[in-house]
Write a protein that holds these residues in place. Structure first.
Motif, PDB file in Angstrom:
ATOM      1  N   THR A 153      -2.178  23.048  10.159  1.00 40.01           N
ATOM      2  CA  THR A 153      -0.936  22.476  10.461  1.00 40.01           C
ATOM      3  C   THR A 153      -1.335  20.944  11.135  1.00 40.01           C
ATOM      4  O   THR A 153      -0.765  20.015  10.426  1.00 40.01           O
ATOM      5  N   ILE A 154      -2.322  20.897  11.635  1.00 44.80           N
ATOM      6  CA  ILE A 154      -2.742  19.643  12.438  1.00 44.80           C
ATOM      7  C   ILE A 154      -3.292  18.721  11.362  1.00 44.80           C
ATOM      8  O   ILE A 154      -2.963  17.603  10.953  1.00 44.80           O
ATOM      9  N   GLN A 155      -4.258  19.461  10.249  1.00 43.26           N
ATOM     10  CA  GLN A 155      -4.785  18.620   9.326  1.00 43.26           C
ATOM     11  C   GLN A 155      -3.627  18.092   8.247  1.00 43.26           C
ATOM     12  O   GLN A 155      -3.673  17.008   7.712  1.00 43.26           O
ATOM     13  N   GLN A 156      -2.644  18.955   7.970  1.00 44.48           N
ATOM     14  CA  GLN A 156      -1.620  18.391   7.197  1.00 44.48           C
ATOM     15  C   GLN A 156      -0.723  17.374   7.681  1.00 44.48           C
ATOM     16  O   GLN A 156      -0.328  16.355   7.084  1.00 44.48           O
ATOM     17  N   HIS A 157      -0.762  17.392   8.970  1.00 35.17           N
ATOM     18  CA  HIS A 157       0.166  16.267   9.854  1.00 35.17           C
ATOM     19  C   HIS A 157      -0.720  15.154   9.623  1.00 35.17           C
ATOM     20  O   HIS A 157      -0.126  14.070   9.540  1.00 35.17           O
ATOM     21  N   ARG A 158      -1.992  15.102   9.847  1.00 36.40           N
ATOM     22  CA  ARG A 158      -2.828  14.142   9.900  1.00 36.40           C
ATOM     23  C   ARG A 158      -2.893  13.393   8.510  1.00 36.40           C
ATOM     24  O   ARG A 158      -2.780  11.960   8.398  1.00 36.40           O
ATOM     25  N   ALA A 159      -3.000  14.178   7.244  1.00 39.95           N
ATOM     26  CA  ALA A 159      -2.880  13.807   6.112  1.00 39.95           C
ATOM     27  C   ALA A 159      -1.573  13.042   5.834  1.00 39.95           C
ATOM     28  O   ALA A 159      -1.667  11.881   5.049  1.00 39.95           O
ATOM     29  N   ALA A 160      -0.308  13.676   6.227  1.00 43.21           N
ATOM     30  CA  ALA A 160       0.754  12.985   5.859  1.00 43.21           C
ATOM     31  C   ALA A 160       0.846  11.706   6.559  1.00 43.21           C
ATOM     32  O   ALA A 160       1.384  10.638   6.125  1.00 43.21           O
ATOM     33  N   GLN A 161       0.328  11.683   7.761  1.00 43.91           N
ATOM     34  CA  GLN A 161       0.510  10.335   8.803  1.00 43.91           C
ATOM     35  C   GLN A 161      -0.434   9.248   8.199  1.00 43.91           C
ATOM     36  O   GLN A 161      -0.029   8.075   8.167  1.00 43.91           O
ATOM     37  N   GLU A 162      -1.725   9.613   7.451  1.00 42.88           N
ATOM     38  CA  GLU A 162      -2.364   8.679   6.942  1.00 42.88           C
ATOM     39  C   GLU A 162      -1.705   8.185   5.574  1.00 42.88           C
ATOM     40  O   GLU A 162      -1.784   6.931   5.321  1.00 42.88           O
ATOM     41  N   GLU A 163      -1.088   9.009   4.918  1.00 47.90           N
ATOM     42  CA  GLU A 163      -0.177   8.420   3.713  1.00 47.90           C
ATOM     43  C   GLU A 163       0.661   7.693   3.960  1.00 47.90           C
ATOM     44  O   GLU A 163       1.051   6.533   3.391  1.00 47.90           O
ATOM     45  N   LEU A 164       1.507   8.072   5.266  1.00 46.26           N
ATOM     46  CA  LEU A 164       2.535   6.960   5.600  1.00 46.26           C
ATOM     47  C   LEU A 164       2.063   5.695   6.017  1.00 46.26           C
ATOM     48  O   LEU A 164       2.681   4.629   5.722  1.00 46.26           O
ATOM     49  N   VAL A 165       0.751   5.576   6.835  1.00 45.19           N
ATOM     50  CA  VAL A 165       0.345   4.496   7.289  1.00 45.19           C
ATOM     51  C   VAL A 165      -0.093   3.606   5.962  1.00 45.19           C
ATOM     52  O   VAL A 165       0.016   2.564   5.908  1.00 45.19           O
ATOM     53  N   ALA A 166      -0.829   4.414   4.941  1.00 46.42           N
ATOM     54  CA  ALA A 166      -1.283   3.594   3.793  1.00 46.42           C
ATOM     55  C   ALA A 166       0.113   3.208   2.974  1.00 46.42           C
ATOM     56  O   ALA A 166      -0.041   1.614   2.886  1.00 46.42           O
ATOM     57  N   LEU A 167       0.971   3.778   3.182  1.00 45.92           N
ATOM     58  CA  LEU A 167       2.498   2.939   2.324  1.00 45.92           C
ATOM     59  C   LEU A 167       2.789   1.828   3.275  1.00 45.92           C
ATOM     60  O   LEU A 167       3.189   0.562   2.737  1.00 45.92           O
ATOM     61  N   LEU A 168       2.877   1.981   4.530  1.00 44.57           N
ATOM     62  CA  LEU A 168       3.350   0.896   5.284  1.00 44.57           C
ATOM     63  C   LEU A 168       2.405  -0.505   5.447  1.00 44.57           C
ATOM     64  O   LEU A 168       2.769  -1.637   5.173  1.00 44.57           O
ATOM     65  N   GLU A 169       1.144  -0.248   4.960  1.00 48.65           N
ATOM     66  CA  GLU A 169       0.076  -1.115   4.989  1.00 48.65           C
ATOM     67  C   GLU A 169       0.444  -1.795   3.674  1.00 48.65           C
ATOM     68  O   GLU A 169       0.248  -3.164   3.506  1.00 48.65           O
ATOM     69  N   GLN A 170       0.568  -1.182   2.716  1.00 48.98           N
ATOM     70  CA  GLN A 170       0.788  -1.730   1.226  1.00 48.98           C
ATOM     71  C   GLN A 170       2.182  -2.596   1.301  1.00 48.98           C
ATOM     72  O   GLN A 170       2.103  -3.536   0.847  1.00 48.98           O
ATOM     73  N   THR A 171       3.169  -2.103   1.992  1.00 47.71           N
ATOM     74  CA  THR A 171       4.240  -2.833   2.097  1.00 47.71           C
ATOM     75  C   THR A 171       4.119  -4.262   2.923  1.00 47.71           C
ATOM     76  O   THR A 171       4.540  -5.121   2.439  1.00 47.71           O
ATOM     77  N   ASN A 172       3.365  -4.019   3.960  1.00 44.92           N
ATOM     78  CA  ASN A 172       2.759  -5.218   4.877  1.00 44.92           C
ATOM     79  C   ASN A 172       2.249  -6.294   3.717  1.00 44.92           C
ATOM     80  O   ASN A 172       2.351  -7.478   3.951  1.00 44.92           O
ATOM     81  N   ASP A 173       1.192  -5.838   3.041  1.00 47.89           N
ATOM     82  CA  ASP A 173       0.496  -6.456   2.175  1.00 47.89           C
ATOM     83  C   ASP A 173       1.444  -7.281   1.240  1.00 47.89           C
ATOM     84  O   ASP A 173       1.097  -8.273   0.781  1.00 47.89           O
ATOM     85  N   VAL A 174       2.220  -6.558   0.610  1.00 45.59           N
ATOM     86  CA  VAL A 174       3.381  -7.224  -0.264  1.00 45.59           C
ATOM     87  C   VAL A 174       4.013  -8.301   0.375  1.00 45.59           C
ATOM     88  O   VAL A 174       4.252  -9.342  -0.084  1.00 45.59           O
ATOM     89  N   ILE A 175       4.666  -8.023   1.466  1.00 47.30           N
ATOM     90  CA  ILE A 175       5.441  -9.042   2.226  1.00 47.30           C
ATOM     91  C   ILE A 175       4.527 -10.189   2.468  1.00 47.30           C
ATOM     92  O   ILE A 175       4.875 -11.291   2.529  1.00 47.30           O
ATOM     93  N   SER A 176       3.255  -9.852   3.064  1.00 47.13           N
ATOM     94  CA  SER A 176       2.394 -11.066   3.310  1.00 47.13           C
ATOM     95  C   SER A 176       2.192 -11.967   2.159  1.00 47.13           C
ATOM     96  O   SER A 176       2.195 -12.932   2.342  1.00 47.13           O
ATOM     97  N   GLU A 177       1.900 -11.372   1.079  1.00 48.43           N
ATOM     98  CA  GLU A 177       1.654 -11.949  -0.265  1.00 48.43           C
ATOM     99  C   GLU A 177       2.808 -12.890  -0.714  1.00 48.43           C
ATOM    100  O   GLU A 177       2.920 -13.946  -0.841  1.00 48.43           O
ATOM    101  N   GLN A 178       4.085 -12.300  -0.421  1.00 48.17           N
ATOM    102  CA  GLN A 178       5.217 -13.120  -0.741  1.00 48.17           C
ATOM    103  C   GLN A 178       5.609 -14.097   0.018  1.00 48.17           C
ATOM    104  O   GLN A 178       6.180 -15.278  -0.518  1.00 48.17           O
ATOM    105  N   ILE A 179       5.404 -14.064   1.511  1.00 45.52           N
ATOM    106  CA  ILE A 179       5.441 -15.203   2.394  1.00 45.52           C
ATOM    107  C   ILE A 179       4.535 -15.948   2.527  1.00 45.52           C
ATOM    108  O   ILE A 179       4.516 -16.877   3.076  1.00 45.52           O
ATOM    109  N   ARG A 180       3.442 -15.569   1.909  1.00 44.44           N
ATOM    110  CA  ARG A 180       2.011 -16.445   2.212  1.00 44.44           C
ATOM    111  C   ARG A 180       1.600 -16.593   3.709  1.00 44.44           C
ATOM    112  O   ARG A 180       0.984 -17.644   3.855  1.00 44.44           O
ATOM    113  N   GLN A 181       1.750 -15.688   4.253  1.00 46.39           N
ATOM    114  CA  GLN A 181       1.413 -15.413   5.720  1.00 46.39           C
ATOM    115  C   GLN A 181       1.330 -14.075   6.038  1.00 46.39           C
ATOM    116  O   GLN A 181       1.745 -13.050   5.504  1.00 46.39           O
TER     117      GLN A 181
END
Length: 122
Positions: free
Chosen positions: A83-111
């Protein structure tokens, strides 16, 4: 999100659309499901609580090899808990998605979009 974030309706509308898309994403839903399972799993909760208490005990006192040994045993149990490992894996995937989102926004606004600027004013 009940507060108005922007006085610009187009920005607010786009933000709401993004939030809805994020909430509807499989990655976010997996995280929510894993969080609910973790919250409902009394054994996992007890294990995490014992681990945190042992960490605090180790930090509060001078180094004690028996406490360190107990902490290592608890770490192994935490690592073996599905249960703990499944939660950690799901959390890591969500963080990766949010980091990717941040990267795309940063690239688009050039900051850097989600950049921490450090402490407060004082």
């Amino acid at each position: 999100m009940s507060e108005t974030v922007s006085k610009e309706p187009a920005v607010e509308e786009s933000l709401q659309a993004f939030i809805e898309a994020l909430r509807d994403s499989a990655t976010y839903q997996q995280f929510v499901d894993a969080s609910e399972r973790l919250e409902a799993d009394e054994d996992a909760q007890s294990l995490l609580e014992a681990y945190q208490q042992k960490q605090q005990e180790l930090q509060a006192d001078e180094f004690d090899s028996s406490v360190m040994s107990e902490l290592q045993e608890l770490q192994t149990e935490v690592s073996n808990n599905d249960t703990i490992q499944q939660h950690r894996a799901a959390q890591e995937e969500l963080v990766a998605l949010l980091e990717q989102t941040n990267d795309v926004i940063s690239e688009q606004i050039r900051q850097e979009f989600a950049q921490s600027l450090g402490g407060g004013c004082c």
